[in-house]
Design a protein around this motif. Structure first.
Motif, PDB file in Angstrom:
ATOM      1  N   THR A  90       0.817  -1.218   0.000  1.00  0.00           N
ATOM      2  CA  THR A  90       0.000   0.000   0.000  1.00  0.00           C
ATOM      3  C   THR A  90       0.848   1.265   0.000  1.00  0.00           C
ATOM      4  OG1 THR A  90      -0.132   0.013   2.429  1.00  0.00           O
ATOM      5  CG2 THR A  90      -1.884  -1.149   1.214  1.00  0.00           C
ATOM      6  N   GLY A  91       2.176   1.107   0.088  1.00  0.00           N
ATOM      7  CA  GLY A  91       3.054   2.268   0.068  1.00  0.00           C
ATOM      8  C   GLY A  91       3.339   2.875   1.416  1.00  0.00           C
ATOM      9  N   GLU A  92       2.813   2.286   2.484  1.00  0.00           N
ATOM     10  CA  GLU A  92       3.070   2.808   3.828  1.00  0.00           C
ATOM     11  C   GLU A  92       4.513   2.553   4.251  1.00  0.00           C
ATOM     12  OE1 GLU A  92       1.263   2.355   8.369  1.00  0.00           O
ATOM     13  OE2 GLU A  92       0.201   1.500   6.657  1.00  0.00           O
ATOM     14  N   LEU A  93       5.092   1.434   3.799  1.00  0.00           N
ATOM     15  CA  LEU A  93       6.490   1.092   4.044  1.00  0.00           C
ATOM     16  C   LEU A  93       7.186   0.883   2.714  1.00  0.00           C
ATOM     17  CD1 LEU A  93       6.550  -1.491   7.003  1.00  0.00           C
ATOM     18  CD2 LEU A  93       7.510   0.813   6.996  1.00  0.00           C
ATOM     19  N   ALA A  94       8.487   1.013   2.723  1.00  0.00           N
ATOM     20  CA  ALA A  94       9.282   0.758   1.530  1.00  0.00           C
ATOM     21  C   ALA A  94      10.467  -0.120   1.899  1.00  0.00           C
ATOM     22  CB  ALA A  94       9.762   2.064   0.913  1.00  0.00           C
ATOM     23  N   VAL A  95      10.935  -0.888   0.923  1.00  0.00           N
ATOM     24  CA  VAL A  95      12.119  -1.719   1.113  1.00  0.00           C
ATOM     25  C   VAL A  95      13.342  -0.888   0.754  1.00  0.00           C
ATOM     26  CG1 VAL A  95      13.321  -3.826   0.431  1.00  0.00           C
ATOM     27  CG2 VAL A  95      10.816  -3.805   0.582  1.00  0.00           C
ATOM     28  N   ALA A  96      14.210  -0.656   1.747  1.00  0.00           N
ATOM     29  CA  ALA A  96      15.433   0.109   1.489  1.00  0.00           C
ATOM     30  C   ALA A  96      16.478  -0.759   0.812  1.00  0.00           C
ATOM     31  CB  ALA A  96      15.975   0.680   2.801  1.00  0.00           C
ATOM     32  N   ARG A  97      16.642  -1.996   1.293  1.00  0.00           N
ATOM     33  CA  ARG A  97      17.574  -2.948   0.705  1.00  0.00           C
ATOM     34  C   ARG A  97      17.048  -4.351   0.914  1.00  0.00           C
ATOM     35  NH1 ARG A  97      20.944   0.220   3.542  1.00  0.00           N
ATOM     36  NH2 ARG A  97      21.444  -1.374   5.072  1.00  0.00           N
ATOM     37  N   GLU A  98      17.111  -5.159  -0.112  1.00  0.00           N
ATOM     38  CA  GLU A  98      16.684  -6.541  -0.002  1.00  0.00           C
ATOM     39  C   GLU A  98      17.702  -7.341   0.810  1.00  0.00           C
ATOM     40  OE1 GLU A  98      13.991  -7.966  -0.755  1.00  0.00           O
ATOM     41  OE2 GLU A  98      12.986  -6.594  -2.134  1.00  0.00           O
ATOM     42  N   GLY A  99      17.208  -8.371   1.534  1.00  0.00           N
ATOM     43  CA  GLY A  99      18.082  -9.253   2.276  1.00  0.00           C
ATOM     44  C   GLY A  99      18.458 -10.462   1.448  1.00  0.00           C
ATOM     45  N   GLU A 100      19.198 -11.373   2.049  1.00  0.00           N
ATOM     46  CA  GLU A 100      19.573 -12.605   1.363  1.00  0.00           C
ATOM     47  C   GLU A 100      18.336 -13.452   1.121  1.00  0.00           C
ATOM     48  OE1 GLU A 100      23.104 -14.512   3.155  1.00  0.00           O
ATOM     49  OE2 GLU A 100      23.207 -12.706   4.386  1.00  0.00           O
ATOM     50  N   ALA A 101      18.263 -14.093  -0.006  1.00  0.00           N
ATOM     51  CA  ALA A 101      17.060 -14.816  -0.410  1.00  0.00           C
ATOM     52  C   ALA A 101      16.694 -15.927   0.552  1.00  0.00           C
ATOM     53  CB  ALA A 101      17.252 -15.380  -1.816  1.00  0.00           C
ATOM     54  N   ASP A 102      17.704 -16.589   1.140  1.00  0.00           N
ATOM     55  CA  ASP A 102      17.428 -17.730   2.008  1.00  0.00           C
ATOM     56  C   ASP A 102      17.361 -17.343   3.479  1.00  0.00           C
ATOM     57  OD1 ASP A 102      20.088 -17.108   2.229  1.00  0.00           O
ATOM     58  OD2 ASP A 102      20.775 -19.197   2.351  1.00  0.00           O
ATOM     59  N   ARG A 103      17.311 -16.038   3.768  1.00  0.00           N
ATOM     60  CA  ARG A 103      17.265 -15.590   5.164  1.00  0.00           C
ATOM     61  C   ARG A 103      16.094 -14.630   5.323  1.00  0.00           C
ATOM     62  NH1 ARG A 103      23.141 -14.356   7.527  1.00  0.00           N
ATOM     63  NH2 ARG A 103      22.090 -15.095   9.403  1.00  0.00           N
ATOM     64  N   PRO A 104      14.960 -15.109   5.814  1.00  0.00           N
ATOM     65  CA  PRO A 104      13.756 -14.290   5.893  1.00  0.00           C
ATOM     66  C   PRO A 104      13.898 -13.125   6.867  1.00  0.00           C
ATOM     67  CG  PRO A 104      13.479 -16.329   7.105  1.00  0.00           C
ATOM     68  CD  PRO A 104      14.763 -16.450   6.352  1.00  0.00           C
ATOM     69  N   TYR A 105      13.127 -12.111   6.603  1.00  0.00           N
ATOM     70  CA  TYR A 105      13.032 -10.923   7.447  1.00  0.00           C
ATOM     71  C   TYR A 105      14.345 -10.151   7.532  1.00  0.00           C
ATOM     72  CZ  TYR A 105       9.278 -13.996   9.184  1.00  0.00           C
ATOM     73  OH  TYR A 105       8.229 -14.873   9.296  1.00  0.00           O
ATOM     74  N   ARG A 106      15.266 -10.365   6.581  1.00  0.00           N
ATOM     75  CA  ARG A 106      16.545  -9.662   6.627  1.00  0.00           C
ATOM     76  C   ARG A 106      16.538  -8.386   5.783  1.00  0.00           C
ATOM     77  NH1 ARG A 106      20.868 -11.942   9.332  1.00  0.00           N
ATOM     78  NH2 ARG A 106      19.994 -13.431  10.820  1.00  0.00           N
ATOM     79  N   ARG A 107      15.383  -8.016   5.251  1.00  0.00           N
ATOM     80  CA  ARG A 107      15.315  -6.784   4.479  1.00  0.00           C
ATOM     81  C   ARG A 107      15.523  -5.572   5.378  1.00  0.00           C
ATOM     82  NH1 ARG A 107       9.695  -7.239   1.222  1.00  0.00           N
ATOM     83  NH2 ARG A 107       8.950  -7.399   3.373  1.00  0.00           N
ATOM     84  N   MET A 108      16.126  -4.539   4.813  1.00  0.00           N
ATOM     85  CA  MET A 108      16.173  -3.248   5.475  1.00  0.00           C
ATOM     86  C   MET A 108      14.957  -2.462   5.006  1.00  0.00           C
ATOM     87  SD  MET A 108      18.687  -3.118   7.573  1.00  0.00           S
ATOM     88  CE  MET A 108      18.688  -1.355   7.920  1.00  0.00           C
ATOM     89  N   MET A 109      14.193  -1.935   5.961  1.00  0.00           N
ATOM     90  CA  MET A 109      12.966  -1.228   5.658  1.00  0.00           C
ATOM     91  C   MET A 109      13.107   0.251   5.998  1.00  0.00           C
ATOM     92  SD  MET A 109      11.369  -4.016   4.783  1.00  0.00           S
ATOM     93  CE  MET A 109       9.706  -3.391   4.521  1.00  0.00           C
ATOM     94  N   ARG A 110      12.204   1.037   5.465  1.00  0.00           N
ATOM     95  CA  ARG A 110      12.107   2.439   5.846  1.00  0.00           C
ATOM     96  C   ARG A 110      10.665   2.900   5.682  1.00  0.00           C
ATOM     97  NH1 ARG A 110      11.426   5.333   1.267  1.00  0.00           N
ATOM     98  NH2 ARG A 110      12.296   4.504  -0.676  1.00  0.00           N
ATOM     99  N   ARG A 111      10.315   3.933   6.399  1.00  0.00           N
ATOM    100  CA  ARG A 111       9.006   4.531   6.197  1.00  0.00           C
ATOM    101  C   ARG A 111       8.956   5.175   4.810  1.00  0.00           C
ATOM    102  NH1 ARG A 111      10.266   5.267  11.527  1.00  0.00           N
ATOM    103  NH2 ARG A 111      11.527   7.115  11.082  1.00  0.00           N
ATOM    104  N   ALA A 112       7.845   5.021   4.149  1.00  0.00           N
ATOM    105  CA  ALA A 112       7.726   5.570   2.787  1.00  0.00           C
ATOM    106  C   ALA A 112       7.833   7.098   2.846  1.00  0.00           C
ATOM    107  CB  ALA A 112       6.400   5.153   2.169  1.00  0.00           C
ATOM    108  N   ARG A 113       8.611   7.656   1.955  1.00  0.00           N
ATOM    109  CA  ARG A 113       8.777   9.109   1.925  1.00  0.00           C
ATOM    110  C   ARG A 113       7.512   9.768   1.354  1.00  0.00           C
ATOM    111  NH1 ARG A 113      13.895   7.237   0.141  1.00  0.00           N
ATOM    112  NH2 ARG A 113      15.517   7.662   1.705  1.00  0.00           N
ATOM    113  N   LYS A 114       7.114  10.834   1.967  1.00  0.00           N
ATOM    114  CA  LYS A 114       5.927  11.550   1.499  1.00  0.00           C
ATOM    115  C   LYS A 114       6.247  12.274   0.191  1.00  0.00           C
ATOM    116  CE  LYS A 114       4.058  12.311   6.140  1.00  0.00           C
ATOM    117  NZ  LYS A 114       3.615  13.322   7.139  1.00  0.00           N
ATOM    118  N   ALA A 115       5.235  12.282  -0.666  1.00  0.00           N
ATOM    119  CA  ALA A 115       5.420  12.965  -1.958  1.00  0.00           C
ATOM    120  C   ALA A 115       5.553  14.462  -1.782  1.00  0.00           C
ATOM    121  CB  ALA A 115       4.229  12.626  -2.850  1.00  0.00           C
TER     122      ALA A 115
END
Length: 322
Positions: A297-322
Motif C-alpha cells: 500500500t506504500g506505507e512502508l518501503a524496502v530500502a535494501r533486499e536481504g539474502e534470499a534464504d534468510r527471511p526478514y533480513r530486508r532493510m525497511m524504511r518509512r515511505a517518503r511523502k510525496a
C-alpha cells in the motif's frame, strides 16, 4: 490421562514435565546470555557466579517440581494455527496446509510445504488416536490459554469430539494463568501461552484443572461452529469468546514500533519488537504478512533486499511523502 496441547513447544515441555522432579537432581546443560549495560563482555569470575546462580535455580526447580506422571504416548499436539485463515469444515485439513504455508511464506518454499504437510499429517493421526482412546473411556485434560491459537484450539477440539455419548471419558480443562508467583526466585513470571511454561511448573498448574460437563463441551463446540460459519480471516479471544477480527487487528502495534525505529531498520528487528513488547501471542509469519501489506500500500518501503534464504533480513524504511 490423555493430555492435549496446541503448540509443539508446549507438547515437548509437557512430556518432560511428566517425570521432571523424580529422583535426585543430576544437573544438566543450560545456557544464558549476559553482558554489562554498556555491551562489554563479562569477566570469567562474573560468568562463574552466573553459572552457579543458574545451577542453583535449576536445582530448586527440580526439587520443587510436581511430576505429572503418564507416558509420552499420552500427549497429543494440534499445532495448526487455528486463529488464522480458512476454517470451513469442508476441506478443513487442506485449508490448514494452506494457512501454514502462508505463514511460512518467507522461508524456503520446499521446506515450508514439507513442514506444513508434517504438521497436518501428525495432527490427523493424533486426532484419530485421541478419539479412539477417549471413546474407550480414558479421561482427557486440555491445556489452553487466551493465546489465539490455543483458545481456538480448545473450541475446535470440543467440536471435533461431538457428538457426545455416554461411556466416554471425562474432560478436564486447565487454563493458563496470566502470572505465576515464584517467591523462591523473588519474581513473578508472565505467560502468553503454554509453550512458555517450563517443565517444573506444569504439575503445580495442574492443580487448577476443572472438570467440565458435556453440556459445557457442547456449548464450546457451538461457539466453534459459529466461527466456522463466519470464517473470518483472523480470530482472537475477546471477552471469553472466539471472535472474528479484521486482518489489521495487530497493525497498530506494528505502526508504533515503526514510529520508534530509526530511518532504516531491519524487518526482523521490527517483528521482534512487536512480539517482545506487545506479546500478541501470534506467529511471526502473520506480522510479516502485515508488513508486506504495508509495503504493497506504500506505507512502508524496502530500502535494501536481504539474502534470499534468510527471511526478514530486508532493510525497511518509512515511505517518503510525496
Amino acid at each position: 490421562m490423555l493430555e492435549v496441547t496446541f503448540s509443539e513447544s508446549a507438547c515437548g515441555s509437557l512430556k518432560v514435565a511428566q517425570h521432571y522432579g523424580e529422583g535426585k537432581y543430576r544437573g544438566g546443560a543450560f545456557g544464558f546470555i549476559a553482558s554489562h549495560k554498556d555491551g562489554s563482555s563479562l569477566s570469567e569470575p562474573e560468568l562463574e557466579r552466573l553459572r552457579r546462580e543458574a545451577d542453583a535455580r535449576a536445582r530448586r526447580a527440580w526439587e520443587q517440581a510436581v511430576p505429572l506422571g503418564g507416558r509420552a504416548a499420552d500427549v497429543f499436539c494440534f499445532d495448526l494455527a487455528l486463529s488464522v485463515g480458512n476454517i470451513a469444515r469442508e476441506g478443513f485439513w487442506e485449508n490448514r496446509r494452506a494457512a501454514l504455508l502462508r505463514l511460512w511464506g518467507a522461508w524456503d518454499a520446499a521446506e515450508g510445504r514439507k513442514e506444513a504437510e508434517r504438521r497436518v499429517r501428525e495432527a490427523q493421526t493424533a486426532l484419530e488416536t485421541l478419539l479412539e482412546r477417549f471413546d474407550a473411556g480414558e479421561d482427557m485434560r486440555v491445556w489452553y490459554s487466551e493465546q489465539p491459537d490455543e483458545f481456538c484450539g480448545l473450541h475446535w477440539l470440543m467440536a471435533a469430539l461431538s457428538p457426545w455419548r455416554d461411556g466416554r471419558g471425562n474432560v478436564f480443562l486447565v487454563k493458563l494463568p496470566a502470572y505465576l508467583d515464584e517467591p523462591e526466585n523473588n519474581c513473578v513470571r508472565g505467560f502468553t501461552g503454554w509453550g512458555e511454561v517450563g517443565p517444573e511448573s506444569w504439575g503445580r498448574l495442574a492443580a487448577g484443572q476443572k472438570a467440565v460437563s458435556p453440556c459445557l463441551c457442547r456449548a464450546l463446540a457451538g461457539i466453534w461452529r459459529a466461527a466456522e460459519e463466519e470464517n473470518a480471516p483472523l480470530r482472537a479471544a475477546l471477552n471469553g469468546h472466539v471472535r472474528g477480527v479484521p486482518e489489521s487487528l495487530y497493525d497498530g502495534w506494528i505502526r508504533r514500533e515503526i514510529a520508534a525505529a530509526p530511518e532504516e531498520f531491519h524487518e526482523a528487528r521490527l517483528i521482534g519488537n512487536v512480539l517482545g513488547k506487545h506479546t500478541p501471542g501470534i506467529f511471526d509469519g502473520w506480522l510479516a504478512l502485515r508488513i508486506e501489506a504495508m509495503v504493497e500500500t506504500g506505507e512502508l518501503a524496502v530500502a535494501r533486499e536481504g539474502e534470499a534464504d534468510r527471511p526478514y533480513r530486508r532493510m525497511m524504511r518509512r515511505a517518503r511523502k510525496a
